[in-house]
Motif scaffolding. Structure first.
Motif, PDB file in Angstrom:
ATOM      1  N   LEU A 108       0.816  -1.210   0.000  1.00  0.00           N
ATOM      2  CA  LEU A 108       0.000   0.000   0.000  1.00  0.00           C
ATOM      3  C   LEU A 108       0.853   1.266   0.000  1.00  0.00           C
ATOM      4  CD1 LEU A 108      -2.628  -1.291   2.572  1.00  0.00           C
ATOM      5  CD2 LEU A 108      -3.048  -0.869   0.130  1.00  0.00           C
ATOM      6  N   GLY A 109       2.109   1.149   0.443  1.00  0.00           N
ATOM      7  CA  GLY A 109       3.006   2.294   0.413  1.00  0.00           C
ATOM      8  C   GLY A 109       2.713   3.358   1.460  1.00  0.00           C
ATOM      9  N   TRP A 110       2.046   2.970   2.544  1.00  0.00           N
ATOM     10  CA  TRP A 110       1.715   3.948   3.581  1.00  0.00           C
ATOM     11  C   TRP A 110       2.876   4.200   4.526  1.00  0.00           C
ATOM     12  CZ3 TRP A 110      -3.540   1.293   5.154  1.00  0.00           C
ATOM     13  CH2 TRP A 110      -4.445   1.414   4.086  1.00  0.00           C
ATOM     14  N   ILE A 111       3.791   3.228   4.643  1.00  0.00           N
ATOM     15  CA  ILE A 111       5.000   3.408   5.428  1.00  0.00           C
ATOM     16  C   ILE A 111       6.186   3.008   4.558  1.00  0.00           C
ATOM     17  CG2 ILE A 111       3.876   3.047   7.661  1.00  0.00           C
ATOM     18  CD1 ILE A 111       5.053   0.196   7.614  1.00  0.00           C
ATOM     19  N   GLY A 112       7.368   3.481   4.931  1.00  0.00           N
ATOM     20  CA  GLY A 112       8.551   3.180   4.141  1.00  0.00           C
ATOM     21  C   GLY A 112       9.069   1.775   4.381  1.00  0.00           C
ATOM     22  N   GLY A 113       9.814   1.266   3.392  1.00  0.00           N
ATOM     23  CA  GLY A 113      10.484  -0.018   3.540  1.00  0.00           C
ATOM     24  C   GLY A 113       9.775  -1.156   2.835  1.00  0.00           C
ATOM     25  N   GLU A 114      10.356  -2.346   2.977  1.00  0.00           N
ATOM     26  CA  GLU A 114       9.795  -3.541   2.353  1.00  0.00           C
ATOM     27  C   GLU A 114       9.844  -4.696   3.342  1.00  0.00           C
ATOM     28  OE1 GLU A 114      12.195  -4.126  -1.119  1.00  0.00           O
ATOM     29  OE2 GLU A 114      13.792  -5.144  -0.030  1.00  0.00           O
ATOM     30  N   ILE A 115       8.993  -5.667   3.085  1.00  0.00           N
ATOM     31  CA  ILE A 115       8.909  -6.847   3.944  1.00  0.00           C
ATOM     32  C   ILE A 115       9.773  -7.941   3.324  1.00  0.00           C
ATOM     33  CG2 ILE A 115       7.387  -8.525   5.003  1.00  0.00           C
ATOM     34  CD1 ILE A 115       6.966  -5.624   5.957  1.00  0.00           C
ATOM     35  N   ALA A 116      10.861  -8.276   4.013  1.00  0.00           N
ATOM     36  CA  ALA A 116      11.869  -9.188   3.474  1.00  0.00           C
ATOM     37  C   ALA A 116      12.031 -10.405   4.388  1.00  0.00           C
ATOM     38  CB  ALA A 116      13.201  -8.456   3.341  1.00  0.00           C
ATOM     39  N   PRO A 117      12.599 -11.509   3.864  1.00  0.00           N
ATOM     40  CA  PRO A 117      12.813 -12.698   4.691  1.00  0.00           C
ATOM     41  C   PRO A 117      13.747 -12.398   5.859  1.00  0.00           C
ATOM     42  CG  PRO A 117      13.172 -13.195   2.364  1.00  0.00           C
ATOM     43  CD  PRO A 117      13.052 -11.714   2.471  1.00  0.00           C
ATOM     44  N   MET A 118      13.436 -12.950   7.004  1.00  0.00           N
ATOM     45  CA  MET A 118      14.316 -12.852   8.158  1.00  0.00           C
ATOM     46  C   MET A 118      15.432 -13.896   8.044  1.00  0.00           C
ATOM     47  SD  MET A 118      11.323 -12.502  11.052  1.00  0.00           S
ATOM     48  CE  MET A 118      12.436 -12.358  12.456  1.00  0.00           C
ATOM     49  N   ALA A 119      16.582 -13.586   8.606  1.00  0.00           N
ATOM     50  CA  ALA A 119      17.695 -14.544   8.665  1.00  0.00           C
ATOM     51  C   ALA A 119      18.372 -14.414  10.022  1.00  0.00           C
ATOM     52  CB  ALA A 119      18.687 -14.279   7.533  1.00  0.00           C
ATOM     53  N   PRO A 120      17.637 -14.689  11.087  1.00  0.00           N
ATOM     54  CA  PRO A 120      18.172 -14.441  12.435  1.00  0.00           C
ATOM     55  C   PRO A 120      19.213 -15.481  12.840  1.00  0.00           C
ATOM     56  CG  PRO A 120      16.040 -15.501  12.584  1.00  0.00           C
ATOM     57  CD  PRO A 120      16.269 -15.232  11.117  1.00  0.00           C
ATOM     58  N   ARG A 121      20.203 -15.019  13.594  1.00  0.00           N
ATOM     59  CA  ARG A 121      21.240 -15.903  14.127  1.00  0.00           C
ATOM     60  C   ARG A 121      21.437 -15.613  15.605  1.00  0.00           C
ATOM     61  NH1 ARG A 121      24.060 -18.947  10.554  1.00  0.00           N
ATOM     62  NH2 ARG A 121      23.637 -18.514   8.341  1.00  0.00           N
ATOM     63  N   GLY A 122      21.696 -16.661  16.362  1.00  0.00           N
ATOM     64  CA  GLY A 122      21.940 -16.524  17.786  1.00  0.00           C
ATOM     65  C   GLY A 122      23.338 -16.028  18.077  1.00  0.00           C
ATOM     66  N   PRO A 123      23.679 -15.839  19.348  1.00  0.00           N
ATOM     67  CA  PRO A 123      25.005 -15.358  19.730  1.00  0.00           C
ATOM     68  C   PRO A 123      26.144 -16.243  19.239  1.00  0.00           C
ATOM     69  CG  PRO A 123      23.495 -15.231  21.588  1.00  0.00           C
ATOM     70  CD  PRO A 123      22.788 -15.983  20.500  1.00  0.00           C
ATOM     71  N   ASP A 124      25.856 -17.540  19.035  1.00  0.00           N
ATOM     72  CA  ASP A 124      26.894 -18.469  18.552  1.00  0.00           C
ATOM     73  C   ASP A 124      26.978 -18.498  17.030  1.00  0.00           C
ATOM     74  OD1 ASP A 124      24.506 -19.685  17.967  1.00  0.00           O
ATOM     75  OD2 ASP A 124      24.986 -21.599  18.938  1.00  0.00           O
ATOM     76  N   GLY A 125      26.148 -17.685  16.363  1.00  0.00           N
ATOM     77  CA  GLY A 125      26.159 -17.636  14.906  1.00  0.00           C
ATOM     78  C   GLY A 125      25.250 -18.653  14.243  1.00  0.00           C
ATOM     79  N   ALA A 126      24.638 -19.528  15.028  1.00  0.00           N
ATOM     80  CA  ALA A 126      23.749 -20.546  14.460  1.00  0.00           C
ATOM     81  C   ALA A 126      22.402 -19.925  14.099  1.00  0.00           C
ATOM     82  CB  ALA A 126      23.547 -21.672  15.456  1.00  0.00           C
ATOM     83  N   PRO A 127      21.782 -20.382  13.008  1.00  0.00           N
ATOM     84  CA  PRO A 127      20.472 -19.838  12.637  1.00  0.00           C
ATOM     85  C   PRO A 127      19.433 -20.096  13.718  1.00  0.00           C
ATOM     86  CG  PRO A 127      21.432 -21.118  10.836  1.00  0.00           C
ATOM     87  CD  PRO A 127      22.273 -21.381  12.043  1.00  0.00           C
ATOM     88  N   LEU A 128      18.579 -19.117  13.948  1.00  0.00           N
ATOM     89  CA  LEU A 128      17.454 -19.290  14.858  1.00  0.00           C
ATOM     90  C   LEU A 128      16.256 -19.831  14.085  1.00  0.00           C
ATOM     91  CD1 LEU A 128      17.701 -15.967  16.915  1.00  0.00           C
ATOM     92  CD2 LEU A 128      18.454 -18.260  17.597  1.00  0.00           C
ATOM     93  N   PRO A 129      15.366 -20.550  14.755  1.00  0.00           N
ATOM     94  CA  PRO A 129      14.211 -21.139  14.055  1.00  0.00           C
ATOM     95  C   PRO A 129      13.302 -20.071  13.443  1.00  0.00           C
ATOM     96  CG  PRO A 129      14.461 -22.085  16.251  1.00  0.00           C
ATOM     97  CD  PRO A 129      15.396 -20.918  16.180  1.00  0.00           C
ATOM     98  N   LEU A 130      12.737 -20.405  12.309  1.00  0.00           N
ATOM     99  CA  LEU A 130      11.704 -19.580  11.678  1.00  0.00           C
ATOM    100  C   LEU A 130      10.491 -20.453  11.419  1.00  0.00           C
ATOM    101  CD1 LEU A 130      13.758 -17.419   9.148  1.00  0.00           C
ATOM    102  CD2 LEU A 130      12.568 -16.628  11.200  1.00  0.00           C
ATOM    103  N   PRO A 131       9.282 -19.898  11.543  1.00  0.00           N
ATOM    104  CA  PRO A 131       9.021 -18.516  11.923  1.00  0.00           C
ATOM    105  C   PRO A 131       9.404 -18.224  13.376  1.00  0.00           C
ATOM    106  CG  PRO A 131       6.990 -19.777  11.939  1.00  0.00           C
ATOM    107  CD  PRO A 131       8.034 -20.668  11.345  1.00  0.00           C
ATOM    108  N   GLN A 132       9.628 -16.934  13.657  1.00  0.00           N
ATOM    109  CA  GLN A 132       9.666 -16.518  15.057  1.00  0.00           C
ATOM    110  C   GLN A 132       8.253 -16.746  15.591  1.00  0.00           C
ATOM    111  OE1 GLN A 132      10.234 -12.735  18.086  1.00  0.00           O
ATOM    112  NE2 GLN A 132      10.043 -12.301  15.921  1.00  0.00           N
TER     113      GLN A 132
END
Length: 218
Positions: A108-132
């Protein structure tokens, strides 16, 4: 005076839960409302406040909204007229400029930015589960906002998502959460706002935000 609340049905929202949460928040706050699910642009045009829920994929939610005759134009006219609007989950996401789930889809363009895939990683660098999925803390932005009255840093809300807002305008971020780094949790500008989390599933915190929305006079 009873507020008329239009809960827009784009074909993908958790609508019964949203209605129940609105009714509970209004009762707790002593605010008379008449909330109803609608796919009718005329009902939205007559509403005092608008809620835009959404679940599932960005593209499907946008298609569902666009398929409702005159709905997007009516929403934009009501926003221009100052009507408060709250997007929930994918309803918040489609407020952005575009989404990248199942290909690039204009939003809709009402706010700035885009919705992109998450790629979260924990403190040890390992991927966190998705979805959050589950409860996570909120970190309200400095300066405060009427929707966050009574919400304290560390209060918990209920998230279910694998995509998040990126490339955003910092001034439009009202709160973040942390999942392998900061993630936008609430956005807003003027008389529109949106929550990445499900307010209707967020217990006392969600009810507080909904009551704040019913009181909000942007």
């Amino acid at each position: 005076m009873t507020q008329r609340i239009a809960v827009v049905d784009p074909g993908s929202g958790n609508l019964a839960s949203v209605l129940r949460a609105l009714d509970r928040a209004a009762a707790d706050a002593g605010i008379p409302i008449a909330a109803a699910v609608t796919r009718d642009a005329a009902a939205v045009a007559a509403a005092d406040r608008i809620v835009l829920p959404g679940q599932g994929a960005f593209a499907a939610c946008m298609r569902g909204l666009a398929a409702l005759p005159d709905m997007i134009g009516t929403l934009e006219a009501r926003i221009a007229a100052g009507t408060p609007l709250l997007g929930i989950c994918v309803g918040m996401q489609i407020m952005a400029e575009r989404g990248l789930e199942h290909g690039a889809t204009p939003g809709l363009g009402w706010i700035g930015g885009e919705i992109a895939p998450m790629a979260p990683r924990g403190p040890d660098g390992a991927p966190l589960p998705l979805p959050q999925m589950g409860w996570n803390t909120l970190d309200p932005a400095a300066g405060g906002h009427a929707l966050l009255t009574g919400i304290r840093p560390g209060d918990h809300a209920y998230f279910v998502h694998s995509y998040a807002l990126t490339g955003y305008k910092p001034a439009e971020v009202l709160a973040t959460t942390d999942y392998g780094g900061p993630v936008v949790a609430i956005v807003g500008r003027g008389n529109i706002a949106g929550t990445q989390f499900h307010v209707e599933k967020s217990a006392a915190v969600g009810l507080r935000i909904l009551a704040n929305f019913l009181r909000w006079a942007p």
